[in-house]
Scaffold this motif. Structure first.
Motif, PDB file in Angstrom:
ATOM      1  N   LEU A   1      -6.943  -6.579   6.247  1.00  0.00           N
ATOM      2  CA  LEU A   1      -6.609  -5.175   6.077  1.00  0.00           C
ATOM      3  C   LEU A   1      -6.964  -4.419   7.340  1.00  0.00           C
ATOM      4  O   LEU A   1      -8.141  -4.302   7.703  1.00  0.00           O
ATOM      5  CB  LEU A   1      -7.349  -4.603   4.863  1.00  0.00           C
ATOM      6  N   PHE A   2      -5.934  -3.920   8.022  1.00  0.00           N
ATOM      7  CA  PHE A   2      -6.108  -3.236   9.296  1.00  0.00           C
ATOM      8  C   PHE A   2      -5.897  -1.745   9.078  1.00  0.00           C
ATOM      9  O   PHE A   2      -4.799  -1.298   8.740  1.00  0.00           O
ATOM     10  CB  PHE A   2      -5.148  -3.790  10.337  1.00  0.00           C
ATOM     11  N   GLN A   3      -6.981  -0.993   9.247  1.00  0.00           N
ATOM     12  CA  GLN A   3      -7.012   0.423   8.923  1.00  0.00           C
ATOM     13  C   GLN A   3      -6.829   1.271  10.163  1.00  0.00           C
ATOM     14  O   GLN A   3      -7.611   1.194  11.104  1.00  0.00           O
ATOM     15  CB  GLN A   3      -8.337   0.761   8.245  1.00  0.00           C
ATOM     16  N   GLU A   4      -5.815   2.112  10.134  1.00  0.00           N
ATOM     17  CA  GLU A   4      -5.594   3.057  11.224  1.00  0.00           C
ATOM     18  C   GLU A   4      -6.409   4.315  10.957  1.00  0.00           C
ATOM     19  O   GLU A   4      -6.264   4.956   9.918  1.00  0.00           O
ATOM     20  CB  GLU A   4      -4.106   3.399  11.323  1.00  0.00           C
ATOM     21  N   GLY A   5      -7.300   4.671  11.876  1.00  0.00           N
ATOM     22  CA  GLY A   5      -8.118   5.857  11.680  1.00  0.00           C
ATOM     23  C   GLY A   5      -9.431   5.553  10.984  1.00  0.00           C
ATOM     24  O   GLY A   5      -9.874   4.405  10.902  1.00  0.00           O
ATOM     25  N   GLN A   6     -10.057   6.588  10.417  1.00  0.00           N
ATOM     26  CA  GLN A   6     -11.420   6.455   9.915  1.00  0.00           C
ATOM     27  C   GLN A   6     -11.606   7.020   8.511  1.00  0.00           C
ATOM     28  O   GLN A   6     -12.702   7.452   8.151  1.00  0.00           O
ATOM     29  CB  GLN A   6     -12.382   7.164  10.881  1.00  0.00           C
ATOM     30  N   ASP A   7     -10.587   7.019   7.693  1.00  0.00           N
ATOM     31  CA  ASP A   7     -10.733   7.535   6.333  1.00  0.00           C
ATOM     32  C   ASP A   7     -11.784   6.724   5.575  1.00  0.00           C
ATOM     33  O   ASP A   7     -11.632   5.510   5.417  1.00  0.00           O
ATOM     34  CB  ASP A   7      -9.395   7.456   5.597  1.00  0.00           C
ATOM     35  N   PRO A   8     -12.864   7.356   5.081  1.00  0.00           N
ATOM     36  CA  PRO A   8     -13.951   6.596   4.450  1.00  0.00           C
ATOM     37  C   PRO A   8     -13.565   5.961   3.120  1.00  0.00           C
ATOM     38  O   PRO A   8     -14.075   4.893   2.767  1.00  0.00           O
ATOM     39  CB  PRO A   8     -15.065   7.638   4.275  1.00  0.00           C
ATOM     40  N   VAL A   9     -12.674   6.591   2.366  1.00  0.00           N
ATOM     41  CA  VAL A   9     -12.231   6.016   1.095  1.00  0.00           C
ATOM     42  C   VAL A   9     -11.462   4.728   1.347  1.00  0.00           C
ATOM     43  O   VAL A   9     -11.680   3.703   0.695  1.00  0.00           O
ATOM     44  CB  VAL A   9     -11.372   7.025   0.313  1.00  0.00           C
ATOM     45  N   ALA A  10     -10.558   4.769   2.304  1.00  0.00           N
ATOM     46  CA  ALA A  10      -9.799   3.569   2.658  1.00  0.00           C
ATOM     47  C   ALA A  10     -10.729   2.482   3.174  1.00  0.00           C
ATOM     48  O   ALA A  10     -10.570   1.302   2.835  1.00  0.00           O
ATOM     49  CB  ALA A  10      -8.738   3.909   3.700  1.00  0.00           C
ATOM     50  N   GLU A  11     -11.694   2.871   3.975  1.00  0.00           N
ATOM     51  CA  GLU A  11     -12.593   1.870   4.542  1.00  0.00           C
ATOM     52  C   GLU A  11     -13.369   1.128   3.461  1.00  0.00           C
ATOM     53  O   GLU A  11     -13.483  -0.101   3.487  1.00  0.00           O
ATOM     54  CB  GLU A  11     -13.571   2.522   5.518  1.00  0.00           C
ATOM     55  N   ARG A  12     -13.902   1.859   2.475  1.00  0.00           N
ATOM     56  CA  ARG A  12     -14.654   1.202   1.393  1.00  0.00           C
ATOM     57  C   ARG A  12     -13.759   0.273   0.583  1.00  0.00           C
ATOM     58  O   ARG A  12     -14.136  -0.862   0.262  1.00  0.00           O
ATOM     59  CB  ARG A  12     -15.292   2.253   0.484  1.00  0.00           C
ATOM     60  N   ALA A  13     -12.560   0.750   0.259  1.00  0.00           N
ATOM     61  CA  ALA A  13     -11.648  -0.066  -0.548  1.00  0.00           C
ATOM     62  C   ALA A  13     -11.167  -1.292   0.217  1.00  0.00           C
ATOM     63  O   ALA A  13     -11.172  -2.415  -0.308  1.00  0.00           O
ATOM     64  CB  ALA A  13     -10.453   0.776  -0.989  1.00  0.00           C
ATOM     65  N   PHE A  14     -10.763  -1.107   1.468  1.00  0.00           N
ATOM     66  CA  PHE A  14     -10.257  -2.218   2.263  1.00  0.00           C
ATOM     67  C   PHE A  14     -11.341  -3.274   2.474  1.00  0.00           C
ATOM     68  O   PHE A  14     -11.067  -4.480   2.463  1.00  0.00           O
ATOM     69  CB  PHE A  14      -9.744  -1.729   3.613  1.00  0.00           C
ATOM     70  N   THR A  15     -12.568  -2.824   2.662  1.00  0.00           N
ATOM     71  CA  THR A  15     -13.666  -3.771   2.850  1.00  0.00           C
ATOM     72  C   THR A  15     -13.864  -4.624   1.606  1.00  0.00           C
ATOM     73  O   THR A  15     -14.056  -5.850   1.691  1.00  0.00           O
ATOM     74  CB  THR A  15     -14.966  -3.016   3.181  1.00  0.00           C
ATOM     75  N   GLN A  16     -13.798  -4.016   0.428  1.00  0.00           N
ATOM     76  CA  GLN A  16     -13.965  -4.770  -0.815  1.00  0.00           C
ATOM     77  C   GLN A  16     -12.834  -5.779  -1.013  1.00  0.00           C
ATOM     78  O   GLN A  16     -13.076  -6.929  -1.401  1.00  0.00           O
ATOM     79  CB  GLN A  16     -14.008  -3.811  -2.015  1.00  0.00           C
ATOM     80  N   LEU A  17     -11.618  -5.351  -0.758  1.00  0.00           N
ATOM     81  CA  LEU A  17     -10.477  -6.257  -0.932  1.00  0.00           C
ATOM     82  C   LEU A  17     -10.578  -7.448   0.011  1.00  0.00           C
ATOM     83  O   LEU A  17     -10.269  -8.587  -0.366  1.00  0.00           O
ATOM     84  CB  LEU A  17      -9.167  -5.497  -0.700  1.00  0.00           C
ATOM     85  N   ALA A  18     -11.003  -7.189   1.229  1.00  0.00           N
ATOM     86  CA  ALA A  18     -11.159  -8.281   2.192  1.00  0.00           C
ATOM     87  C   ALA A  18     -12.212  -9.274   1.731  1.00  0.00           C
ATOM     88  O   ALA A  18     -12.013 -10.497   1.794  1.00  0.00           O
ATOM     89  CB  ALA A  18     -11.519  -7.714   3.567  1.00  0.00           C
ATOM     90  N   LYS A  19     -13.338  -8.778   1.249  1.00  0.00           N
ATOM     91  CA  LYS A  19     -14.402  -9.667   0.794  1.00  0.00           C
ATOM     92  C   LYS A  19     -13.953 -10.550  -0.357  1.00  0.00           C
ATOM     93  O   LYS A  19     -14.276 -11.739  -0.411  1.00  0.00           O
ATOM     94  CB  LYS A  19     -15.625  -8.846   0.368  1.00  0.00           C
ATOM     95  N   LEU A  20     -13.216  -9.981  -1.281  1.00  0.00           N
ATOM     96  CA  LEU A  20     -12.799 -10.733  -2.467  1.00  0.00           C
ATOM     97  C   LEU A  20     -11.809 -11.842  -2.145  1.00  0.00           C
ATOM     98  O   LEU A  20     -11.663 -12.795  -2.916  1.00  0.00           O
ATOM     99  CB  LEU A  20     -12.207  -9.784  -3.504  1.00  0.00           C
ATOM    100  N   THR A  21     -11.123 -11.735  -1.026  1.00  0.00           N
ATOM    101  CA  THR A  21     -10.169 -12.779  -0.627  1.00  0.00           C
ATOM    102  C   THR A  21     -10.712 -13.658   0.497  1.00  0.00           C
ATOM    103  O   THR A  21      -9.999 -14.527   0.981  1.00  0.00           O
ATOM    104  CB  THR A  21      -8.851 -12.153  -0.145  1.00  0.00           C
ATOM    105  N   ARG A  22     -11.959 -13.400   0.901  1.00  0.00           N
ATOM    106  CA  ARG A  22     -12.563 -14.108   2.027  1.00  0.00           C
ATOM    107  C   ARG A  22     -11.785 -13.853   3.313  1.00  0.00           C
ATOM    108  O   ARG A  22     -11.689 -14.693   4.194  1.00  0.00           O
ATOM    109  CB  ARG A  22     -12.680 -15.606   1.747  1.00  0.00           C
ATOM    110  N   GLY A  23     -11.222 -12.639   3.397  1.00  0.00           N
ATOM    111  CA  GLY A  23     -10.484 -12.230   4.574  1.00  0.00           C
ATOM    112  C   GLY A  23     -11.316 -11.324   5.453  1.00  0.00           C
ATOM    113  O   GLY A  23     -12.518 -11.534   5.616  1.00  0.00           O
ATOM    114  N   ALA A  24     -10.705 -10.266   5.999  1.00  0.00           N
ATOM    115  CA  ALA A  24     -11.424  -9.387   6.917  1.00  0.00           C
ATOM    116  C   ALA A  24     -10.776  -8.010   6.943  1.00  0.00           C
ATOM    117  O   ALA A  24      -9.578  -7.848   6.661  1.00  0.00           O
ATOM    118  CB  ALA A  24     -11.455  -9.982   8.321  1.00  0.00           C
ATOM    119  N   HIS A  25     -11.599  -7.007   7.289  1.00  0.00           N
ATOM    120  CA  HIS A  25     -11.147  -5.632   7.444  1.00  0.00           C
ATOM    121  C   HIS A  25     -11.559  -5.146   8.823  1.00  0.00           C
ATOM    122  O   HIS A  25     -12.690  -5.373   9.253  1.00  0.00           O
ATOM    123  CB  HIS A  25     -11.783  -4.735   6.370  1.00  0.00           C
TER     124      HIS A  25
END
Length: 230
Positions: A155-179
């Motif tokens: 999950l590649f996040q453009e910018g610094q939205d904190p809500v997106a950052e928290r969600a993208f980080t969780q999704l990455a962890k659950l798939t053993r991927g990366a944010h």
């Protein structure tokens, strides 16, 4: 990103590396490539589209990937291309996409990727976006299912939205991927991240690690996160 930020020609070392991957006997990597095409992406869309197309031109030229382009926009529009193996076809599909106001539909991206992975192997999902407006718990359930099927999400996040950052980080962890976050004005950062996932899809974690050692920067964040996963 703005129109004056020109992407440098592909590094010869990167091209040589991907060429070696293509010459290695084995299967093609399969990558679902999903884009947020809502109105908030419009200021950077043209530049991002050019970077993404050029990156996959390189990957497709060495024969290492099958790519499916997905995007969402408006209030309910979600589209997915056929599986593509030619750079010209991918470029044509991307050139047809314009931005339209609406809400995020990350859930539909995950559902679609699950369906594809149940039909045939999918190595990785890439999502490029800047915000998240959905129920995170529901998304996490789908991400967990993807992880069980062996699909890693990047999950590649453009910018610094904190809500997106928290969600993208969780999704990455659950798939053993990366944010990773990349700057609005950094064409090079996004290009490096996308090239890194192409290397992973074509050659697995060892290929990503080799690529990370060559490129450094944000790419090393990907390998560090994935190596820390249990």
């Amino acid at each position: 990103m703005n129109g004056s930020n020109k992407l440098a020609p592909p590094n010869s070392t990167v091209q040589s590396f991907l060429q070696k991957l293509a010459e290695t006997p084995g299967r093609r990597g399969r990558l679902v490539f999903a884009l947020d095409a809502t109105a908030s992406r419009e200021p950077t869309w043209n530049e991002a589209r050019r970077i993404q197309a050029e990156m996959f031109d390189t990957a497709a030229a060495v024969g290492g990937l099958e790519i499916q382009l997905c995007y969402y926009r408006g209030t309910a529009e979600f589209r997915a291309s056929p599986w593509l193996t030619r750079a010209a076809d991918l470029r044509r599909c991307m050139a047809e996409v314009t931005c339209l106001g609406g809400f995020t539909q990350i859930g539909r991206v995950l559902e679609h990727t699950l369906w594809e992975a149940r039909q045939s192997r999918v190595d990785a999902l890439v999502l490029v976006g800047d915000c998240m407006e959905e129920n995170v718990e529901a998304l996490c359930q789908r991400a967990g299912e993807l992880g069980l099927l062996g699909v890693r999400a990047f999950l590649f996040q453009e910018g610094q939205d904190p809500v997106a950052e928290r969600a993208f980080t969780q999704l990455a962890k659950l798939t053993r991927g990366a944010h990773c976050r990349f700057a609005h004005d950094s064409a090079r950062q996004l290009a490096d991240l996308l090239n890194a996932v192409a290397a992973y899809a074509a050659g697995g974690l060892p290929a990503l690690e080799r690529f990370g050692r060559r490129r450094g920067g944000l790419v090393l964040q990907l390998t560090d996160q994935m190596n820390r996963r249990p």
